[in-house]
Design a protein around this motif. Structure first.
Motif, PDB file in Angstrom:
ATOM      1  N   HIS A 241       6.352  -9.133   8.085  1.00 56.15           N
ATOM      2  CA  HIS A 241       5.046  -9.605   8.300  1.00 56.15           C
ATOM      3  C   HIS A 241       4.122  -8.242   8.432  1.00 56.15           C
ATOM      4  CE1 HIS A 241       1.337 -10.935  11.325  1.00 56.15           C
ATOM      5  NE2 HIS A 241       1.760 -12.114  10.780  1.00 56.15           N
ATOM      6  N   PRO A 242       2.487  -8.338   8.332  1.00 55.67           N
ATOM      7  CA  PRO A 242       1.599  -6.920   7.527  1.00 55.67           C
ATOM      8  C   PRO A 242       1.372  -6.173   9.547  1.00 55.67           C
ATOM      9  CG  PRO A 242       0.699  -8.929   7.039  1.00 55.67           C
ATOM     10  CD  PRO A 242       2.055  -9.511   7.462  1.00 55.67           C
ATOM     11  N   ASP A 243       1.953  -7.434  10.789  1.00 61.76           N
ATOM     12  CA  ASP A 243       1.689  -6.875  12.107  1.00 61.76           C
ATOM     13  C   ASP A 243       3.312  -6.213  12.450  1.00 61.76           C
ATOM     14  OD1 ASP A 243      -1.188  -6.829  11.706  1.00 61.76           O
ATOM     15  OD2 ASP A 243      -1.555  -8.364  12.437  1.00 61.76           O
ATOM     16  N   ASP A 244       4.314  -6.035  11.962  1.00 56.52           N
ATOM     17  CA  ASP A 244       5.250  -5.547  12.790  1.00 56.52           C
ATOM     18  C   ASP A 244       5.450  -4.786  12.246  1.00 56.52           C
ATOM     19  OD1 ASP A 244       7.972  -5.908  12.678  1.00 56.52           O
ATOM     20  OD2 ASP A 244       7.987  -7.704  12.007  1.00 56.52           O
ATOM     21  N   GLU A 245       5.269  -4.008  13.638  1.00 57.26           N
ATOM     22  CA  GLU A 245       5.785  -2.762  13.304  1.00 57.26           C
ATOM     23  C   GLU A 245       7.266  -1.899  12.955  1.00 57.26           C
ATOM     24  OE1 GLU A 245       3.769   0.329  14.023  1.00 57.26           O
ATOM     25  OE2 GLU A 245       1.723  -0.487  14.618  1.00 57.26           O
ATOM     26  N   ARG A 246       8.190  -2.720  13.086  1.00 51.72           N
ATOM     27  CA  ARG A 246      10.128  -2.393  12.259  1.00 51.72           C
ATOM     28  C   ARG A 246       9.452  -1.600  10.833  1.00 51.72           C
ATOM     29  NH1 ARG A 246      12.053  -6.916  14.301  1.00 51.72           N
ATOM     30  NH2 ARG A 246      10.091  -8.014  13.573  1.00 51.72           N
ATOM     31  N   TYR A 247       8.891  -2.130  10.495  1.00 48.92           N
ATOM     32  CA  TYR A 247       8.478  -2.008   8.614  1.00 48.92           C
ATOM     33  C   TYR A 247       7.613  -1.812   7.888  1.00 48.92           C
ATOM     34  CZ  TYR A 247      12.720  -5.237   9.860  1.00 48.92           C
ATOM     35  OH  TYR A 247      13.163  -6.209   9.996  1.00 48.92           O
ATOM     36  N   ARG A 248       6.605  -0.996   8.692  1.00 53.76           N
ATOM     37  CA  ARG A 248       5.481  -0.948   8.662  1.00 53.76           C
ATOM     38  C   ARG A 248       6.021   0.864   7.451  1.00 53.76           C
ATOM     39  NH1 ARG A 248      -0.127  -1.785  10.029  1.00 53.76           N
ATOM     40  NH2 ARG A 248       1.304  -2.154  12.007  1.00 53.76           N
ATOM     41  N   HIS A 249       6.128   1.439   7.605  1.00 54.12           N
ATOM     42  CA  HIS A 249       7.010   2.102   7.296  1.00 54.12           C
ATOM     43  C   HIS A 249       7.748   2.012   5.527  1.00 54.12           C
ATOM     44  CE1 HIS A 249      10.900   1.633   8.530  1.00 54.12           C
ATOM     45  NE2 HIS A 249      11.621   2.195   8.013  1.00 54.12           N
ATOM     46  N   VAL A 251       6.636  -1.115   3.918  1.00 55.45           N
ATOM     47  CA  VAL A 251       5.493  -1.801   3.144  1.00 55.45           C
ATOM     48  C   VAL A 251       5.475  -1.617   1.977  1.00 55.45           C
ATOM     49  CG1 VAL A 251       3.865  -3.038   2.861  1.00 55.45           C
ATOM     50  CG2 VAL A 251       5.104  -3.435   5.018  1.00 55.45           C
ATOM     51  N   ALA A 268       3.930  -7.070   2.243  1.00 55.59           N
ATOM     52  CA  ALA A 268       3.030  -7.447   3.881  1.00 55.59           C
ATOM     53  C   ALA A 268       2.890  -9.272   3.490  1.00 55.59           C
ATOM     54  CB  ALA A 268       2.543  -7.170   4.597  1.00 55.59           C
TER      55      ALA A 268
END
Length: 873
Positions: A241-249, A251, A268
């Motif tokens: 998900h675009p807002d999921d902080e866990r995986y932002r790095h 994307v 995302a």
């Protein structure tokens, strides 16, 4: 047709002592067909009434579901015919593409051959041969049931006329850009080797495995969970998900796909639920519809990793493995690499299966033909919303709207040989030509026709108008379209109803294919359980017809038919309906032997007894009630109304009350004979649409006329006599109460008891002889002693029970029963008086206790009356 008053050569004017359905039904049905009673006339000036039969599969046989719906359609059609309509009930069969092809392929397999050994033309010819030899046995079974269909108009979805209709509407849709060809995810059956539509997929909970797999390395890794590990070979991304902080790095980065030499991006997408599982999902665009949509949004490649048999076609170690073998092998290989983070088995999850062969369906990217349903579905929804088409019961409309308002484009191509071949020709230079029914296909080197056939539901969706001759402007189409009622199970709203609505409105310039959609429930066993071969509770209705007669099966089914509600049925109920048919038979024999007649006018009311006026008043109320129930498709209620009027009021009361009149003879007996004839005449007409065979036999014998099939439907004459109804109601109360008292005292039904009847000043005085006969009451005689006195209904009945019962023993028994009833009352009152209990108890529990209290109070009153009536000690 008009009624013929001449006595037919058959049935005989005298009725056998017993009704034998097997000796009557087949001959009667063939007589009806031969005389053309079911053949509709398009040139008639009568108002039309049309029902088209939901075409059963050519491979099918009559099951209880068919028998149920056919009974109701037949009842509707027979009644409308009797009401003066030009009634058409049009029969036919569906070619059932997959089911029929499977049948013939099974035959070939027994010969050690496949369809490919024969080639397309020879195989299709073989299917036609199978159809002629084995197909359509259900049509003969429909005759057994008594279906009053117009056999002269029987149609088949592959006959010449319907094939022309299919080609015409395909061409029209194609030209209007509502049919197109595209590569999309479809439901694929690896057993039938064809695409199937969403509605042909059955979902069930299967025990599988859920494995969690680590993709990537170190900080640039994430975990995905899947029940189909083998499809990872076709992954082209991982989505978060675009807002999921866990995986932002992650994307936009590439990560290593295990077991392969490929890297795939992390994308995302808002489709991903960050709260579900790890919040990361593998994306396999060629093998999952949601993944396909993600792939389109992110311009991902689609890798097909399985062939049409579900066999892996990529990646060395797994190449050639069946999908299930590959699943185990992939998990094993991942485990060796330490990529399996967690495993859960068994893991229950919903899995799609082919409705035809039960094989697990495989989502698969495939080039197919599609119908753009959006404008068609909107029109189908609007037709119901604006009232042009009514859905009954109305609360079923929600299911209809849920479907048509959210319908996906319809995949109409099937990779079969049996069916309507898609009328598309491809040229050597990429040309695509759609050919209409009156057009010549392009010729020359390199031109060839599409090899696929159309979904079976494509042709059956045209059924309400193609069967009437469309696209030609035939007299049948002008007279009988649109049809009046579509009566079908609520389970095929999605399969058939919506498709007919879309095509009918489209082809017929906005005129809907039917005015009312009457939805029924499904037939279940007597415990309410779904009928299934695996449950061992499937019933062949033909067995019950052989044993109890077709009328008994029909009446049982109709008695259970509440709109939209499932219908439980058991053999005991069919036996009870057989008993009802026998009751009608025996009562009519008695009536005929005692002067029942339809000759001459009914005597005026002032010359009729109260009993005669009562039954005529009740008869007309029943006519009105049955008519109202028919208009509301309340088959259960109309059947119950007819059952209770016939058995309870006509046979158990009127016939019994009239016996004294018949035995006395004279003008009274003559009048009652004419009234009884009238009642039976009307009753047989009312019953005929549901139980046609026994009523036809009895009515033609009673009246000497041609046939109930073409008789007039009875009308409510408006005659009412509330005073007579009250008088006979009072009589019934007296007889019922005294009967109950006799039973409570242990007297046998036929045991005669001396009695004094004080009926002075009541209308019951005229009925003393009938009351004495019904209650087995002797004149008082010498030495009469009134040991029990019953005041009831304004009358007093004094009984001499001396020598018939043990008074002391009876008083002890009743006292014991009274104590039990008083205890039950006290317990119920205590609960209902407990505020804490009332605050917590559900409404149904409180209502149940209130019912117990009411019953206890009634029992106390009854027992106290019985004690008071006992002789003094």
């Amino acid at each position: 047709m008009t009624e013929n008053t001449q006595t037919p050569s058959s049935p005989d004017s005298e009725l056998p002592t017993q009704y034998a359905p097997a000796e009557v039904e087949g001959k009667l049905y063939e007589r009806w067909v031969e005389r053309g009673y079911f053949t509709a006339d398009a040139a008639s000036e009568k108002p039309a009434y049309t029902i088209v039969i939901p075409p059963p599969n050519v491979t099918g046989s009559l099951h209880l579901g068919h028998a149920f719906q056919h009974t109701l359609m037949d009842a509707l059609t027979r009644r409308k015919r009797m009401q003066g309509h030009e009634a058409l009930w049009l029969p036919g069969m569906d070619h059932a593409g997959i089911a029929t092809q499977n049948k013939v392929e099974q035959q070939l397999a027994e010969e050690g051959k496949s369809r490919h050994d024969l080639g397309r033309e020879e195989f299709v010819e073989r299917v036609w041969q199978w159809k002629e030899e084995y197909g359509g046995k259900i049509l003969g079974q429909m005759r057994r049931l008594g279906d009053g269909v117009d056999w002269s108009r029987e149609r088949f979805t592959m006959d010449e006329g319907l094939s022309k209709a299919v080609q015409t509407i395909f061409k029209k849709l194609y030209d209007d850009e509502l049919i197109y060809r595209a590569e999309r995810i479809i439901n694929w059956c690896p057993r039938c080797l064809t695409a199937i539509s969403d509605i042909e997929v059955e979902y069930q909970e299967d025990a599988g495995e859920l494995v969690s797999i680590r993709y990537g390395e170190g900080e640039d890794s994430l975990v995905v969970a899947t029940t189909r590990a083998e499809t990872m070979l076709g992954d082209t991304a991982v989505a978060v998900h675009p807002d999921d902080e866990r995986y932002r790095h992650l994307v936009g980065k590439q990560i290593k796909l295990p077991l392969t030499d490929r890297t795939i991006p992390v994308v995302a997408d808002t489709h991903v639920d960050p709260e579900f599982g790890t919040g990361a999902v593998k994306v396999t665009p060629a093998h999952d519809p949601n993944d396909f949509a993600i792939g389109q949004r992110h311009d991902l490649p689609s890798m097909t990793i399985m062939d049409e048999h579900g066999v892996i076609t990529v990646h060395g170690p797994f190449l050639g493995l069946d999908r299930y073998e590959a699943r185990s092998a992939v998990v094993g290989a991942l485990r060796e690499q330490g990529r399996i983070v967690a495993e859960k088995r068994p893991y229950m999850h919903s899995v799609g299966h082919c409705s035809r062969c039960k094989t697990t369906v495989e989502p698969r990217l495939s080039m197919q033909w599609w119908v753009n349903v959006k404008p068609l579905a909107k029109a189908a929804g609007d037709a119901v919303r604006d009232g042009r088409v009514k859905i009954h019961p109305e609360d079923m409309s929600k299911r209809y709207f849920d479907w048509v308002d959210n319908m996906n484009d319809w995949c109409i191509s099937r990779q079969l040989w049996w069916g309507h071949r898609i009328p598309i020709w491809y040229g050597p230079d990429g040309e695509i030509v759609c050919v209409g029914p009156d057009e010549q296909p392009p010729a020359g080197e390199g031109w060839h026709q599409d090899t696929d056939v159309l979904d079976t539901w494509f042709s059956s969706g045209l059924w309400p108008f193609s069967t009437l001759g469309w696209p030609e402007k035939t007299p049948d189409l002008a007279k009988f379209y649109s049809t009046d009622v579509l009566l079908t199970g609520h389970d095929i709203i999605f399969f058939w109803v919506a498709r007919m609505m879309m095509f009918g409105l489209y082809a017929m310039d906005g005129e809907a294919p039917f005015k009312t959609i009457a939805l029924t429930g499904l037939v279940r066993d007597e415990r309410g359980k779904k009928m299934s071969k695996s449950f061992g509770n499937v019933v062949d209705p033909l067995d019950w017809m052989d044993k109890y007669g077709s009328d008994a099966v029909r009446f049982t089914l109709a008695k259970g038919a509440n709109p939209g509600t499932d219908v439980p049925i058991g053999e005991d109920w069919v036996q009870a309906s057989r008993n009802f048919a026998n009751k009608i038979w025996n009562a009519t024999r008695f009536a005929l032997m005692n002067g029942a007649t339809v000759e001459g006018e009914l005597p005026p009311a002032e010359k009729l007894s109260a009993t005669d006026r009562w039954i005529l008043s009740r008869l007309n109320k029943t006519v009105a009630q049955v008519d109202a129930y028919y208009e509301d498709f309340q088959f259960a209620k109309l059947s119950e109304a007819l059952y209770h009027f016939a058995w309870d009021e006509v046979f158990d009361w009127y016939v019994e009350l009239s016996k004294t009149t018949f035995f006395a003879g004279g003008e009274g007996a003559k009048a009652s004979g004419r009234v009884l004839g009238e009642v039976l005449d009307v009753l047989m007409r009312l019953l005929h649409p549901v139980v046609p065979f026994v009523t036809e036999t009895l009515w033609t014998t009673l009246t000497g006329r041609e046939s109930l099939v073409v008789a007039e439907w009875p009308a409510d004459s408006g005659f009412r006599d509330e005073a007579a109804e009250a008088e006979i109601g009072n009589l019934q109360q007296v007889v019922t109460e005294v009967r109950r008292f006799r039973a409570d005292q242990g007297l046998q039904p036929g045991q005669k008891v001396p009695a004094r009847l004080d009926l002075t000043g009541t209308p019951l005085a005229a009925h003393e002889a009938a009351i004495r006969q019904l209650l087995r009451l002797q004149p008082e005689g010498e030495g009469f002693s009134a040991t029990a006195t019953l005041p009831v209904g304004g009358a007093t009945v004094a009984l001499d029970l001396s020598g018939t019962i043990d008074v002391d023993a009876e008083r002890k028994r009743l006292s014991k029963d009274l104590a039990a009833a008083e205890k039950e009352k006290a317990q119920a009152e205590a609960k209902l008086g407990n505020e804490a209990f009332l605050a917590k108890a559900p409404d149904n529990v409180v209502d149940k206790i209130k019912g117990r209290l009411a019953k206890a109070e009634a029992d106390i009153a009854r027992i106290q009356a019985q004690l008071a009536a006992l002789p003094a000690a």
